[in-house]
Motif scaffolding. Sequence first.
Motif, PDB file in Angstrom:
ATOM      1  N   ASP A  51      33.445  45.163  35.237  1.00 22.73           N
ATOM      2  CA  ASP A  51      34.561  45.989  34.801  1.00 22.73           C
ATOM      3  C   ASP A  51      34.046  46.717  33.572  1.00 22.73           C
TER       4      ASP A  51
ATOM      5  N   ARG B 249      38.279  37.816  36.166  1.00 22.38           N
ATOM      6  CA  ARG B 249      39.723  38.090  36.070  1.00 22.38           C
ATOM      7  C   ARG B 249      40.367  37.239  34.980  1.00 22.38           C
TER       8      ARG B 249
ATOM      9  N   GLU C 128      35.116  49.277  31.829  1.00 18.77           N
ATOM     10  CA  GLU C 128      36.082  49.602  30.780  1.00 18.77           C
ATOM     11  C   GLU C 128      36.317  48.411  29.853  1.00 18.77           C
TER      12      GLU C 128
ATOM     13  N   LEU D 227      40.299  44.094  35.105  1.00 21.16           N
ATOM     14  CA  LEU D 227      41.342  44.755  35.884  1.00 21.16           C
ATOM     15  C   LEU D 227      40.768  45.628  36.989  1.00 21.16           C
ATOM     16  N   ARG D 228      39.632  46.260  36.698  1.00 22.04           N
ATOM     17  CA  ARG D 228      39.059  47.218  37.653  1.00 22.04           C
ATOM     18  C   ARG D 228      37.630  46.814  38.001  1.00 22.04           C
TER      19      ARG D 228
ATOM     20  N   ARG E 190      34.264  46.407  40.160  1.00 20.49           N
ATOM     21  CA  ARG E 190      33.463  47.148  41.139  1.00 20.49           C
ATOM     22  C   ARG E 190      32.196  46.346  41.373  1.00 20.49           C
TER      23      ARG E 190
ATOM     24  N   ILE F  12      37.225  43.971  46.082  1.00 22.57           N
ATOM     25  CA  ILE F  12      36.323  44.645  45.147  1.00 22.57           C
ATOM     26  C   ILE F  12      35.553  45.737  45.876  1.00 22.57           C
TER      27      ILE F  12
END
Length: 160
Positions: A36, A78, A38, A83-84, A86, A124
């Motif tokens: 993630d 998590r 970010e 949250l995002r 990949r 994912i």
Amino acid sequence: MDELIRIGIAEYAISKQPVILRTAGLGSCVGVVIYDQERGLSSMAHVMLPDSAISRNREAEIGKFADTAILEIVKRLRANGALRLRAKIAGGAQMFQFKYEHESMRIGERNIASVKDMLQKTGIPLVAEDVGGTNGRTIEFHSKSGRLVIRTVNVGTLEI
């Protein structure tokens, strides 16, 4: 310079800091990077085999199998606020050529399929891959930039 973390065969690592995650000796094994960007969370697993059903000691061998490694990494990322997520993968080469290839000898292909299946089951997206072929690889994930640098024996360097 970001810290370098080396991941051995059948191992995995997770980081909340800017790091370079590296694993070498990916033949039929698959290197799985889940991150993630970010949130600054990254992970890498050096998956040896597709399915933990053959394991006698699943707890001690989490990083060895596609199913257990990916589930554990996703759970931990998590729990740390990802949250995002990949993924990027590399490896899964067919290292040995057999005249009569039995399905059980096609470990690279089976590893790739299992990794992709687990990524799909955990929701994912797989954003980049360099898989298959007949040559070994070393990979390095740079968590700050999200770059995966792949050095393939007798082929050269690729960045995804």
